[in-house]
Write an enzyme that holds these catalytic residues in place. Structure first.
Site, PDB file in Angstrom:
ATOM      1  N   LYS A  14       0.640  -1.210   0.085  1.00 15.72           N
ATOM      2  CA  LYS A  14       0.126   0.064  -0.173  1.00 15.72           C
ATOM      3  C   LYS A  14       0.740   1.212   0.039  1.00 15.72           C
ATOM      4  O   LYS A  14       0.617   2.158  -0.698  1.00 15.72           O
ATOM      5  CB  LYS A  14      -0.831  -0.020   1.319  1.00 15.72           C
ATOM      6  CG  LYS A  14      -1.702  -1.277   1.514  1.00 15.72           C
ATOM      7  CD  LYS A  14      -2.826  -0.933   2.722  1.00 15.72           C
ATOM      8  CE  LYS A  14      -2.033  -0.800   4.044  1.00 15.72           C
ATOM      9  NZ  LYS A  14      -1.246  -1.875   4.414  1.00 15.72           N
ATOM     10  N   ARG A  89      -8.742   0.656   9.905  1.00 14.85           N
ATOM     11  CA  ARG A  89      -8.193  -0.631  10.168  1.00 14.85           C
ATOM     12  C   ARG A  89      -8.911  -1.368  10.933  1.00 14.85           C
ATOM     13  O   ARG A  89      -8.874  -2.613  11.121  1.00 14.85           O
ATOM     14  CB  ARG A  89      -6.638  -0.431  10.724  1.00 14.85           C
ATOM     15  CG  ARG A  89      -5.564  -0.710   9.853  1.00 14.85           C
ATOM     16  CD  ARG A  89      -4.389  -0.398  10.284  1.00 14.85           C
ATOM     17  NE  ARG A  89      -3.168  -1.130  10.135  1.00 14.85           N
ATOM     18  CZ  ARG A  89      -2.033  -0.477   9.461  1.00 14.85           C
ATOM     19  NH1 ARG A  89      -2.248   0.764   8.945  1.00 14.85           N
ATOM     20  NH2 ARG A  89      -0.953  -1.158   9.386  1.00 14.85           N
ATOM     21  N   ARG A 128      12.583  -5.596   4.114  1.00 10.42           N
ATOM     22  CA  ARG A 128      12.450  -4.250   3.967  1.00 10.42           C
ATOM     23  C   ARG A 128      13.487  -3.526   4.577  1.00 10.42           C
ATOM     24  O   ARG A 128      13.709  -3.695   5.610  1.00 10.42           O
ATOM     25  CB  ARG A 128      11.023  -3.874   4.088  1.00 10.42           C
ATOM     26  CG  ARG A 128      10.781  -2.327   4.267  1.00 10.42           C
ATOM     27  CD  ARG A 128       9.252  -2.205   3.963  1.00 10.42           C
ATOM     28  NE  ARG A 128       8.578  -2.402   5.467  1.00 10.42           N
ATOM     29  CZ  ARG A 128       7.194  -2.135   5.418  1.00 10.42           C
ATOM     30  NH1 ARG A 128       6.557  -1.945   4.681  1.00 10.42           N
ATOM     31  NH2 ARG A 128       6.782  -2.358   6.497  1.00 10.42           N
ATOM     32  N   ARG A 161      12.760  -1.212   9.884  1.00 11.65           N
ATOM     33  CA  ARG A 161      11.836  -0.742  10.955  1.00 11.65           C
ATOM     34  C   ARG A 161      11.576  -1.709  12.253  1.00 11.65           C
ATOM     35  O   ARG A 161      11.646  -2.920  11.627  1.00 11.65           O
ATOM     36  CB  ARG A 161      10.414  -0.678  10.315  1.00 11.65           C
ATOM     37  CG  ARG A 161      10.004   0.580   9.774  1.00 11.65           C
ATOM     38  CD  ARG A 161       8.788   0.580   8.978  1.00 11.65           C
ATOM     39  NE  ARG A 161       7.499  -0.031   9.665  1.00 11.65           N
ATOM     40  CZ  ARG A 161       6.455   0.092   9.187  1.00 11.65           C
ATOM     41  NH1 ARG A 161       6.204   0.454   7.725  1.00 11.65           N
ATOM     42  NH2 ARG A 161       5.324  -0.340   9.746  1.00 11.65           N
ATOM     43  N   ARG A 172       1.681  -8.471  13.728  1.00 13.35           N
ATOM     44  CA  ARG A 172       0.784  -7.679  12.642  1.00 13.35           C
ATOM     45  C   ARG A 172      -0.015  -8.470  11.869  1.00 13.35           C
ATOM     46  O   ARG A 172      -1.095  -8.116  11.597  1.00 13.35           O
ATOM     47  CB  ARG A 172       1.898  -6.739  11.977  1.00 13.35           C
ATOM     48  CG  ARG A 172       2.490  -5.871  13.054  1.00 13.35           C
ATOM     49  CD  ARG A 172       4.073  -5.184  12.206  1.00 13.35           C
ATOM     50  NE  ARG A 172       3.573  -4.485  11.454  1.00 13.35           N
ATOM     51  CZ  ARG A 172       4.600  -4.163  10.465  1.00 13.35           C
ATOM     52  NH1 ARG A 172       5.880  -4.619  10.291  1.00 13.35           N
ATOM     53  NH2 ARG A 172       4.322  -3.403   9.251  1.00 13.35           N
TER      54      ARG A 172
END
Ligand code: AMP
Length: 216
Positions: A14, A89, A128, A161, A172
């Site tokens: 996203k 969310r 990532r 992160r 998550r």
């Protein structure tokens, strides 16, 4: 006020797609994750409230989110068209958005659902890396920087992160299944959902979205 929503699990693409599509789409990209990370980094009052939720991969409570998003929508930008990345969310957040839009005579035009298998999400999240200075995304396998650990765009330092570590990723994804996934059927019932195969490259995903925005 016109709103489109980017809905999908962590790692579904996203954020990267939103940043790519926004300039050509006429929509202002609002990422609640980015807004919260900035608040934590600058140690604002909100930042201090939300840091621990984010660190553990939990959702920030709905009342705090409502405040943040309402404030952002009220700094009226000229064209008044927003691309919401990562909000809503929960069903409660979807209701709050709906109420906010009614008050502002706004509407949701599309909800793009970023659909990708779990293995792809985990692979993307665990590899990532981000630039500390400009936020550009990299991946240790799929999108390497020219010099290891250094951003191609601005020379900033690349980092992982804290919520992209393995244990937090699992949580998550679980939180997504428990609290966010039901929004798919909610928006499907309202005939707003556009399903996008987001296991593909960001270029192809962006193309699909721009096509829908142009042709309806
Ligand atoms: P993201 O960058 O979208 O993956 O978001 C990072 C983290 O910010 C999430 O794991 C949550 O802790 C928090 N967050 C972002 N958006 C929301 C939201 N709409 N509701 C609750 N928490 C959120």
């Amino acid at each position: 006020m016109k709103v489109i929503i980017l809905l999908g699990a962590p790692g579904s693409g996203k954020g990267v797609t939103g940043k790519k599509v926004a300039p050509d789409s006429g929509y202002i990209h609002i990422s609640t994750g980015d807004m919260l990370r900035e608040a934590v980094e600058s140690e604002t009052a909100v930042g201090r409230e939300v840091a621990s939720f984010m660190m553990h991969g939990e959702l920030v409570p709905d009342d705090i989110m409502a405040r943040i998003v309402e404030d952002r929508l009220d700094c009226r930008d000229r064209n008044d068209s927003y691309m919401l990345d990562g909000f809503p969310r929960t069903v409660a957040q979807a209701d709050l958005l709906e109420e906010g839009l009614v008050r502002r005579h706004g509407e949701i035009l599309y909800v793009f659902f970023f659909d990708a298998p779990r293995e792809v999400l985990i692979e993307r999240l665990s590899g990532r890396r981000l630039c500390r200075k400009c936020g550009t995304n990299y991946h240790i396998v799929n999108m390497l920087s020219k010099r290891e650990g250094v951003c191609d765009v601005c020379g900033g330092e690349l980092y992982q992160r804290s919520d992209d570590r393995e244990a937090t990723i699992e949580n998550r994804l679980e939180v997504y299944n428990q609290q966010t996934e039901s929004l798919i059927s909610l928006y499907e019932k309202q005939d707003l959902l556009v399903r996008i195969d987001s296991s593909r490259t960001v270029e192809l995903i962006a193309e699909d979205i721009l096509k829908v925005l142009k042709n309806g």
